[in-house]
Design a protein around this motif. Structure first.
Motif, PDB file in Angstrom:
ATOM      1  N   CYS A 266      10.028   0.445 -10.314  1.00  0.00           N
ATOM      2  CA  CYS A 266      10.630  -0.885 -10.418  1.00  0.00           C
ATOM      3  C   CYS A 266       9.789  -1.942  -9.697  1.00  0.00           C
ATOM      4  N   TYR A 267       9.044  -1.540  -8.675  1.00  0.00           N
ATOM      5  CA  TYR A 267       8.190  -2.492  -7.953  1.00  0.00           C
ATOM      6  C   TYR A 267       6.981  -2.918  -8.787  1.00  0.00           C
ATOM      7  N   PHE A 268       6.759  -2.219  -9.904  1.00  0.00           N
ATOM      8  CA  PHE A 268       5.590  -2.494 -10.748  1.00  0.00           C
ATOM      9  C   PHE A 268       5.999  -2.894 -12.165  1.00  0.00           C
ATOM     10  N   GLY A 269       7.226  -3.332 -12.337  1.00  0.00           N
ATOM     11  CA  GLY A 269       7.651  -3.900 -13.610  1.00  0.00           C
ATOM     12  C   GLY A 269       8.568  -3.060 -14.465  1.00  0.00           C
ATOM     13  N   SER A 270       8.872  -1.817 -14.083  1.00  0.00           N
ATOM     14  CA  SER A 270       9.726  -0.958 -14.894  1.00  0.00           C
ATOM     15  C   SER A 270      11.145  -1.506 -14.984  1.00  0.00           C
ATOM     16  N   ARG A 271      11.728  -1.363 -16.173  1.00  0.00           N
ATOM     17  CA  ARG A 271      13.124  -1.746 -16.400  1.00  0.00           C
ATOM     18  C   ARG A 271      14.061  -0.557 -16.267  1.00  0.00           C
TER      19      ARG A 271
ATOM     20  N   ASN B 262       0.823  -1.203   0.000  1.00  0.00           N
ATOM     21  CA  ASN B 262       0.000   0.000   0.000  1.00  0.00           C
ATOM     22  C   ASN B 262       0.861   1.258   0.000  1.00  0.00           C
ATOM     23  N   CYS B 263       1.950   1.216   0.720  1.00  0.00           N
ATOM     24  CA  CYS B 263       2.864   2.366   0.767  1.00  0.00           C
ATOM     25  C   CYS B 263       3.459   2.630  -0.605  1.00  0.00           C
ATOM     26  N   ARG B 264       3.868   1.574  -1.310  1.00  0.00           N
ATOM     27  CA  ARG B 264       4.452   1.752  -2.633  1.00  0.00           C
ATOM     28  C   ARG B 264       3.418   2.289  -3.620  1.00  0.00           C
ATOM     29  N   VAL B 265       2.192   1.794  -3.535  1.00  0.00           N
ATOM     30  CA  VAL B 265       1.124   2.303  -4.413  1.00  0.00           C
ATOM     31  C   VAL B 265       0.874   3.779  -4.132  1.00  0.00           C
ATOM     32  N   TRP B 266       0.824   4.149  -2.844  1.00  0.00           N
ATOM     33  CA  TRP B 266       0.616   5.558  -2.481  1.00  0.00           C
ATOM     34  C   TRP B 266       1.742   6.417  -3.041  1.00  0.00           C
ATOM     35  N   CYS B 267       2.985   5.972  -2.897  1.00  0.00           N
ATOM     36  CA  CYS B 267       4.124   6.741  -3.408  1.00  0.00           C
ATOM     37  C   CYS B 267       4.052   6.874  -4.926  1.00  0.00           C
ATOM     38  N   LEU B 268       3.652   5.800  -5.593  1.00  0.00           N
ATOM     39  CA  LEU B 268       3.511   5.825  -7.049  1.00  0.00           C
ATOM     40  C   LEU B 268       2.480   6.864  -7.480  1.00  0.00           C
ATOM     41  N   LEU B 269       1.296   6.831  -6.869  1.00  0.00           N
ATOM     42  CA  LEU B 269       0.230   7.751  -7.257  1.00  0.00           C
ATOM     43  C   LEU B 269       0.604   9.197  -6.968  1.00  0.00           C
ATOM     44  N   LYS B 270       1.231   9.447  -5.817  1.00  0.00           N
ATOM     45  CA  LYS B 270       1.621  10.821  -5.478  1.00  0.00           C
ATOM     46  C   LYS B 270       2.717  11.327  -6.412  1.00  0.00           C
ATOM     47  N   ARG B 271       3.644  10.463  -6.807  1.00  0.00           N
ATOM     48  CA  ARG B 271       4.723  10.887  -7.717  1.00  0.00           C
ATOM     49  C   ARG B 271       4.144  11.361  -9.040  1.00  0.00           C
TER      50      ARG B 271
ATOM     51  N   SER C  32       4.473   3.936 -17.868  1.00  0.00           N
ATOM     52  CA  SER C  32       4.471   3.985 -16.403  1.00  0.00           C
ATOM     53  C   SER C  32       3.599   2.844 -15.903  1.00  0.00           C
ATOM     54  N   PRO C  33       3.637   2.542 -14.624  1.00  0.00           N
ATOM     55  CA  PRO C  33       2.722   1.515 -14.102  1.00  0.00           C
ATOM     56  C   PRO C  33       1.257   1.877 -14.281  1.00  0.00           C
ATOM     57  N   LEU C  34       0.958   3.163 -14.524  1.00  0.00           N
ATOM     58  CA  LEU C  34      -0.424   3.614 -14.637  1.00  0.00           C
ATOM     59  C   LEU C  34      -0.952   3.560 -16.068  1.00  0.00           C
ATOM     60  N   ASN C  35      -0.065   3.495 -17.063  1.00  0.00           N
ATOM     61  CA  ASN C  35      -0.567   3.521 -18.442  1.00  0.00           C
ATOM     62  C   ASN C  35       0.056   2.454 -19.332  1.00  0.00           C
ATOM     63  N   CYS C  36       0.848   1.546 -18.788  1.00  0.00           N
ATOM     64  CA  CYS C  36       1.516   0.548 -19.627  1.00  0.00           C
ATOM     65  C   CYS C  36       0.514  -0.473 -20.161  1.00  0.00           C
ATOM     66  N   TYR C  37       0.767  -0.955 -21.359  1.00  0.00           N
ATOM     67  CA  TYR C  37      -0.019  -2.037 -21.962  1.00  0.00           C
ATOM     68  C   TYR C  37       0.731  -3.360 -21.794  1.00  0.00           C
ATOM     69  N   PHE C  38       2.037  -3.342 -22.070  1.00  0.00           N
ATOM     70  CA  PHE C  38       2.853  -4.534 -21.919  1.00  0.00           C
ATOM     71  C   PHE C  38       3.430  -4.614 -20.507  1.00  0.00           C
ATOM     72  N   ALA C  39       3.771  -5.830 -20.104  1.00  0.00           N
ATOM     73  CA  ALA C  39       4.345  -6.035 -18.772  1.00  0.00           C
ATOM     74  C   ALA C  39       5.759  -5.467 -18.675  1.00  0.00           C
TER      75      ALA C  39
ATOM     76  N   PHE D  10      10.588   7.014 -13.417  1.00  0.00           N
ATOM     77  CA  PHE D  10      10.927   6.978 -11.987  1.00  0.00           C
ATOM     78  C   PHE D  10      11.237   5.547 -11.549  1.00  0.00           C
ATOM     79  N   PRO D  11      12.409   5.043 -11.915  1.00  0.00           N
ATOM     80  CA  PRO D  11      12.727   3.645 -11.603  1.00  0.00           C
ATOM     81  C   PRO D  11      12.717   3.324 -10.111  1.00  0.00           C
ATOM     82  N   ASP D  12      12.962   4.317  -9.252  1.00  0.00           N
ATOM     83  CA  ASP D  12      13.059   4.032  -7.823  1.00  0.00           C
ATOM     84  C   ASP D  12      11.755   3.499  -7.258  1.00  0.00           C
ATOM     85  N   ILE D  13      10.618   3.951  -7.780  1.00  0.00           N
ATOM     86  CA  ILE D  13       9.329   3.437  -7.326  1.00  0.00           C
ATOM     87  C   ILE D  13       8.694   2.532  -8.380  1.00  0.00           C
TER      88      ILE D  13
END
Length: 221
Positions: free
Chosen positions: A81-86, A10-19, A63-70, A76-79
């Protein structure tokens, strides 16, 4: 170690949305359309076609919010990365594969993208291909356009006229009406080396199919 508890997620999701909320807010008083362009994505039907006919499995700018592919690169790789970013596209150095690129509508970013792609194509003999979507900023000419126009790797090009194609807004995770008609033209380029041309041949019919997949004249249901 990595906190895999519900609270940690939940903390990571919150940080992602706020970023990403802060990124949108940083646009200040600029036009809302530019805000969309900063974080907009292609329609689902365009991604389906890119995967099926162009062999695309990876997004260079998402981004984790608009990606189509995995698999994707993001800002923002620091946050992310927890959602699949390379990580950042500019640190990403693939030797093989087919990639889609819809960069932020920034002249500096788009030029750096074109330079990086051409350098990657220069450095490999394995099949490597990029399908690129950038705004038709031609008066004055944005620096990425002549780089892509004059590249020896260019094998496909179409111009999508304004109001005749659509994107998904950067706020797609916050609103139900997510598609909008583009107020700018979009240039679509295919860059590929010889071995990529053999694996993923691109012709006029395929580019016409991509035009239809981006068109406003279709149902999104």
């Amino acid at each position: 170690g990595l906190d895999t508890s519900g609270a940690g997620r939940n903390c990571r999701v919150w940080c992602l949305l706020k970023r990403y909320e802060m990124l949108r807010s940083s646009m200040g008083s600029k036009l809302q359309q530019e805000n969309f362009g900063l974080h907009a994505a292609l329609p689902r039907k365009a991604f389906e076609l890119l995967h099926r006919k162009f062999g695309v499995t990876f997004e260079c700018f998402a981004s984790p919010l608009n990606c189509y592919f995995a698999q994707y690169c993001s800002a923002f790789p620091d946050i992310d990365c927890y959602f699949g970013s390379r990580g950042s596209f500019f640190d990403f150095k693939p030797k093989v594969g087919s990639f889609q690129a819809n960069p932020p509508f920034s002249e500096e970013v788009m030029k750096a993208m074109a330079d990086h792609m051409i350098s990657l194509l220069d450095e490999t003999q394995e099949p490597l291909m990029f399908t690129i979507f950038i705004p038709n900023w031609s008066n004055p000419m944005t620096p990425a356009i002549p780089l892509l126009d004059n590249s020896c790797y260019r094998t496909g090009y179409i111009l999508l006229e304004s109001r005749e194609h659509q994107y998904i807004t950067g706020n797609q995770h916050m609103q139900s009406l997510s598609h909008y008609n583009a107020v700018h033209g979009t240039r679509v380029y295919v860059l590929q080396n010889d071995t990529a041309q053999d694996r993923w041949p691109v012709d006029r019919d395929l580019m016409t199919a991509l035009r239809r997949a981006m068109s406003c004249n279709q149902s999104w249901n």
